[in-house]
Design an enzyme around this catalytic site. Sequence first.
Site, PDB file in Angstrom:
ATOM      1  N   PHE A 145       0.859  -1.191   0.000  1.00  0.00           N
ATOM      2  CA  PHE A 145       0.000   0.000   0.000  1.00  0.00           C
ATOM      3  C   PHE A 145       0.886   1.229   0.000  1.00  0.00           C
ATOM      4  CE2 PHE A 145      -2.267   3.623   1.576  1.00  0.00           C
ATOM      5  CZ  PHE A 145      -3.423   3.576   0.823  1.00  0.00           C
ATOM      6  N   ASP A 230       9.196   2.959   2.095  1.00  0.00           N
ATOM      7  CA  ASP A 230       8.026   3.771   2.416  1.00  0.00           C
ATOM      8  C   ASP A 230       7.765   3.635   3.915  1.00  0.00           C
ATOM      9  OD1 ASP A 230       5.520   4.773   2.915  1.00  0.00           O
ATOM     10  OD2 ASP A 230       4.595   3.953   1.098  1.00  0.00           O
ATOM     11  N   LYS A 259       2.300  11.322   7.196  1.00  0.00           N
ATOM     12  CA  LYS A 259       1.455  11.055   8.365  1.00  0.00           C
ATOM     13  C   LYS A 259       1.912  11.796   9.631  1.00  0.00           C
ATOM     14  CE  LYS A 259      -1.108   7.243   6.661  1.00  0.00           C
ATOM     15  NZ  LYS A 259      -0.786   6.132   5.787  1.00  0.00           N
TER      16      LYS A 259
END
Length: 405
Positions: A145, A230, A259
């Site tokens: 993802f 990531d 985030k």
Amino acid sequence: MAKTSATTQHFRDIEHDLGAHNYKPLDVVLTKGEGVWVWDVDGNRYMDCLSAYSAINQGHCHPKILEAMVAQAARLPLSSRAFRNDQLAPFYEEICALTNTHKVLPMNSGAEAVESAIKAVRKWGYESKGVPTDQAEIIVCENNFHGRTMTIVSFSTDPAARDNFGPYTPGFKVVPFGDAAALEAAITPNTVAFLAEPIQGEAGVIIPVDGYLRQVREICSRHNVMLILDEIQTGLGRTGKLLAEEHEDVEADLTLVGKALSGGFYPISAVLSNSEVLGVLQPGEHGSTFGGNPLACAVARAALKVLVEEGMIENAEKMGDYFLKGLKNIRNNTIREVRGRGLMLAVEFQPDAGGARRHCEALRQEGLLAKETHVNTIRFAPPLIVTQDQTDWALERIEKVLTRN
Ligand SMILES: *Cc1c(COP(=O)(O)O)cnc(C)c1O
């Protein structure tokens, strides 16, 4: 805890009528947050065990980040990169010193950081590695993802993320996650990068075997392939280290953060590069109106500062171990596996056990918000400031729900 109230129903109906239906949220309408707690419009209090997919590592409404945000918003929120601003340079200095980085590219969302890294490694491939024009390949992992843009969903293996959004961006190859030999076998002279999450978050907190990242690092170096990690979800303390790559003592060529880089106040992301890759970008070749804006930089500086100064990373390791032990002690024979690193935890149920959603609904009734990922897994990821008492409080409720069902 209350059943769905008339007020909640009202908000839900309007969202249903007027909004795109691309989410299926729990029916709780939040209006306030503080630390690990959030409150709904009916005054019920919940412990947030999702932390906005790890964007709220520092806890809701952290007072020091709030203060930095308000002060900068009142002074200069946006300059554009057509001019310089006095927050960008100190942000660069601080994040580089903290993460041992040489170059930074500030963006906004996580997906934009991923896109930026893809653009940069492709250009590096043509200009530095000598890959023939338009032949660059990037290797990614099954069940990855990395976000929702067109190029990113082009290399997703999740039918929900990908189906009927074609035509897809070419140039990606998929290998199994956790299989270093498969990565090496997939590399060709045109491979410019390998992109992976150190722990797959959205796939259900999938932790690769020990040594995987070290092997991957060695393979990438040997083939002159850029390693892009990531860390948008695993980074900034979530797994008990500043970056999850530290668990195996490796350094990626490009590390992506987002985030929690703002503590949840604002969309801020960055590509961190310790190689020559970001150096290929020349004026006019990439950019973003809001990327590196003074408000974002001031917020990120405060968010990084409290993460370190308030011991949140160490606390994530300590409370993570404690939370994991507690979860492992829960007796329920439909549980297939309990796993986690730091405060990135998951309980996976057997595929025939009726799914994880009903447990999330029941936990909500008990005052704890968590969300299923895919069908059979619940992720538990409270803010990194969670105390032992609060962890006990959460475990008590989780045990009650999971031993009742
Ligand atoms: C959330 C996430 C992204 C995408 O971030 P957005 O800000 O939603 O675009 C990318 N990679 C990982 C690992 C994520 O968890």
